[in-house]
Write a protein that holds these residues in place. Sequence first.
Motif, PDB file in Angstrom:
ATOM      1  N   ALA A  40      12.385  -2.169 -12.325  1.00 27.02           N
ATOM      2  CA  ALA A  40      13.460  -1.381 -12.501  1.00 27.02           C
ATOM      3  C   ALA A  40      13.966  -1.720 -13.756  1.00 27.02           C
ATOM      4  CB  ALA A  40      14.484  -1.301 -11.524  1.00 27.02           C
ATOM      5  N   PRO A  41      14.456  -0.507 -14.483  1.00 26.40           N
ATOM      6  CA  PRO A  41      15.154  -0.922 -15.883  1.00 26.40           C
ATOM      7  C   PRO A  41      16.141  -2.081 -15.784  1.00 26.40           C
ATOM      8  CG  PRO A  41      14.973   1.426 -15.236  1.00 26.40           C
ATOM      9  CD  PRO A  41      14.540   0.822 -13.955  1.00 26.40           C
ATOM     10  N   LYS A  76     -13.669   1.825  -0.413  1.00 28.77           N
ATOM     11  CA  LYS A  76     -13.069   2.536  -1.672  1.00 28.77           C
ATOM     12  C   LYS A  76     -12.728   1.687  -2.697  1.00 28.77           C
ATOM     13  CE  LYS A  76     -12.637   6.914   1.115  1.00 28.77           C
ATOM     14  NZ  LYS A  76     -11.365   7.724   1.478  1.00 28.77           N
ATOM     15  N   LYS A  77     -12.700   0.374  -2.669  1.00 32.51           N
ATOM     16  CA  LYS A  77     -11.800  -0.345  -3.383  1.00 32.51           C
ATOM     17  C   LYS A  77     -10.585   0.095  -4.137  1.00 32.51           C
ATOM     18  CE  LYS A  77     -16.347  -0.369  -5.198  1.00 32.51           C
ATOM     19  NZ  LYS A  77     -17.347  -0.235  -6.275  1.00 32.51           N
ATOM     20  N   THR A  78      -9.716   0.233  -3.059  1.00 25.01           N
ATOM     21  CA  THR A  78      -8.611   0.854  -3.067  1.00 25.01           C
ATOM     22  C   THR A  78      -7.345   0.484  -2.226  1.00 25.01           C
ATOM     23  OG1 THR A  78      -9.307   3.012  -4.038  1.00 25.01           O
ATOM     24  CG2 THR A  78      -7.172   3.098  -3.139  1.00 25.01           C
ATOM     25  N   MET A  79      -6.401   0.118  -2.637  1.00 24.06           N
ATOM     26  CA  MET A  79      -5.048  -0.198  -1.751  1.00 24.06           C
ATOM     27  C   MET A  79      -3.923   0.822  -2.157  1.00 24.06           C
ATOM     28  SD  MET A  79      -2.661  -3.815  -2.555  1.00 24.06           S
ATOM     29  CE  MET A  79      -2.151  -3.260  -4.042  1.00 24.06           C
ATOM     30  N   TYR A  80      -3.108   0.827  -0.982  1.00 24.68           N
ATOM     31  CA  TYR A  80      -2.261   2.153  -0.964  1.00 24.68           C
ATOM     32  C   TYR A  80      -0.791   1.333  -0.683  1.00 24.68           C
ATOM     33  CZ  TYR A  80      -6.764   4.589  -0.384  1.00 24.68           C
ATOM     34  OH  TYR A  80      -7.807   5.180  -0.472  1.00 24.68           O
ATOM     35  N   LEU A  81       0.244   2.053  -1.227  1.00 16.39           N
ATOM     36  CA  LEU A  81       1.488   1.943  -0.607  1.00 16.39           C
ATOM     37  C   LEU A  81       1.994   3.148  -0.385  1.00 16.39           C
ATOM     38  CD1 LEU A  81       3.630  -0.155  -0.735  1.00 16.39           C
ATOM     39  CD2 LEU A  81       4.667   0.736  -3.206  1.00 16.39           C
ATOM     40  N   GLN A  82       2.281   3.420   0.840  1.00 14.29           N
ATOM     41  CA  GLN A  82       2.948   4.639   1.650  1.00 14.29           C
ATOM     42  C   GLN A  82       4.614   4.332   1.443  1.00 14.29           C
ATOM     43  OE1 GLN A  82       1.676   7.541   2.709  1.00 14.29           O
ATOM     44  NE2 GLN A  82       3.973   8.087   2.664  1.00 14.29           N
ATOM     45  N   MET A  83       5.369   5.163   0.869  1.00  9.78           N
ATOM     46  CA  MET A  83       6.514   4.893   0.831  1.00  9.78           C
ATOM     47  C   MET A  83       7.239   5.935   1.358  1.00  9.78           C
ATOM     48  SD  MET A  83       7.013   3.451  -3.041  1.00  9.78           S
ATOM     49  CE  MET A  83       6.384   4.887  -3.846  1.00  9.78           C
ATOM     50  N   ASN A  84       8.028   5.846   2.453  1.00 16.93           N
ATOM     51  CA  ASN A  84       8.911   6.750   3.100  1.00 16.93           C
ATOM     52  C   ASN A  84      10.248   6.409   2.783  1.00 16.93           C
ATOM     53  OD1 ASN A  84       6.738   7.829   4.218  1.00 16.93           O
ATOM     54  ND2 ASN A  84       6.538   6.509   5.943  1.00 16.93           N
ATOM     55  N   SER A  85      11.255   7.400   3.229  1.00 14.90           N
ATOM     56  CA  SER A  85      12.576   7.128   3.050  1.00 14.90           C
ATOM     57  C   SER A  85      13.174   6.666   1.986  1.00 14.90           C
ATOM     58  CB  SER A  85      13.116   6.383   4.357  1.00 14.90           C
ATOM     59  OG  SER A  85      12.947   6.906   5.609  1.00 14.90           O
ATOM     60  N   LEU A  86      12.663   6.980   0.734  1.00 15.11           N
ATOM     61  CA  LEU A  86      12.886   6.699  -0.554  1.00 15.11           C
ATOM     62  C   LEU A  86      14.390   6.785  -0.873  1.00 15.11           C
ATOM     63  CD1 LEU A  86       9.672   7.779  -2.368  1.00 15.11           C
ATOM     64  CD2 LEU A  86      10.470   5.415  -2.122  1.00 15.11           C
ATOM     65  N   LYS A  87      14.777   5.849  -1.634  1.00 19.67           N
ATOM     66  CA  LYS A  87      16.168   5.656  -2.108  1.00 19.67           C
ATOM     67  C   LYS A  87      16.255   5.661  -3.526  1.00 19.67           C
ATOM     68  CE  LYS A  87      17.186   2.836   2.035  1.00 19.67           C
ATOM     69  NZ  LYS A  87      17.984   1.431   2.310  1.00 19.67           N
ATOM     70  N   PRO A  88      17.412   6.191  -4.280  1.00 20.34           N
ATOM     71  CA  PRO A  88      17.523   6.092  -5.730  1.00 20.34           C
ATOM     72  C   PRO A  88      17.201   4.689  -6.084  1.00 20.34           C
ATOM     73  CG  PRO A  88      19.029   7.470  -4.858  1.00 20.34           C
ATOM     74  CD  PRO A  88      18.543   6.753  -3.579  1.00 20.34           C
ATOM     75  N   GLU A  89      17.624   3.724  -5.358  1.00 23.06           N
ATOM     76  CA  GLU A  89      17.192   2.303  -5.821  1.00 23.06           C
ATOM     77  C   GLU A  89      15.938   1.535  -5.862  1.00 23.06           C
ATOM     78  OE1 GLU A  89      19.576   3.356  -3.377  1.00 23.06           O
ATOM     79  OE2 GLU A  89      19.847   1.978  -1.830  1.00 23.06           O
ATOM     80  N   ASP A  90      15.051   2.580  -5.155  1.00 22.27           N
ATOM     81  CA  ASP A  90      13.472   2.348  -5.098  1.00 22.27           C
ATOM     82  C   ASP A  90      12.835   2.691  -6.549  1.00 22.27           C
ATOM     83  OD1 ASP A  90      13.487   3.434  -1.813  1.00 22.27           O
ATOM     84  OD2 ASP A  90      13.227   1.440  -2.620  1.00 22.27           O
ATOM     85  N   THR A  91      13.783   3.545  -7.549  1.00 16.69           N
ATOM     86  CA  THR A  91      13.423   3.938  -8.747  1.00 16.69           C
ATOM     87  C   THR A  91      12.885   2.637  -9.410  1.00 16.69           C
ATOM     88  OG1 THR A  91      14.659   5.779  -8.878  1.00 16.69           O
ATOM     89  CG2 THR A  91      13.994   4.919 -10.855  1.00 16.69           C
TER      90      THR A  91
END
Length: 127
Positions: A40-41, A76-91
């Motif tokens: 985060a910044p 597929k040589k790919t990793m994922y990140l499923q993000m639910n219930s996002l909060k402003p502090e996840d920015t």
Amino acid sequence: QVQLVESGGGLVQAGGSLKLSCATSERTFSWYDMGWFRQAPGKEREFVGTITSSGSATYYADVVKGRFTISRDNAKKTMYLQMNSLKPEDTAVYYCAAVRPDTIATSLPRALGDDYWGQGTQVTVSS
């Protein structure tokens, strides 16, 4: 080294969801334990979660546990990140990296080196 490319970031309202991807063309992708990190910044980069090379185990930072899910598709040589219930502090800018196996289950997983990071993707959560 391994070239990693993140995608899927964007702007979302609080409570919403996003799914990030981390892709590579490297045939060796399935050899690596992988991780997601974010910065985060004005803050230091922090651990989000990790996944073993086979995908059989995952580990999460307490602040995302129960909301974020890491998975991978080695074909597929790919990793994922499923993000639910996002909060402003996840920015933050979200990065993927190949991580050291001896650190994957710790609270401070380490990348294999400077050449094992993606370039990052921005996630912005509005309130």
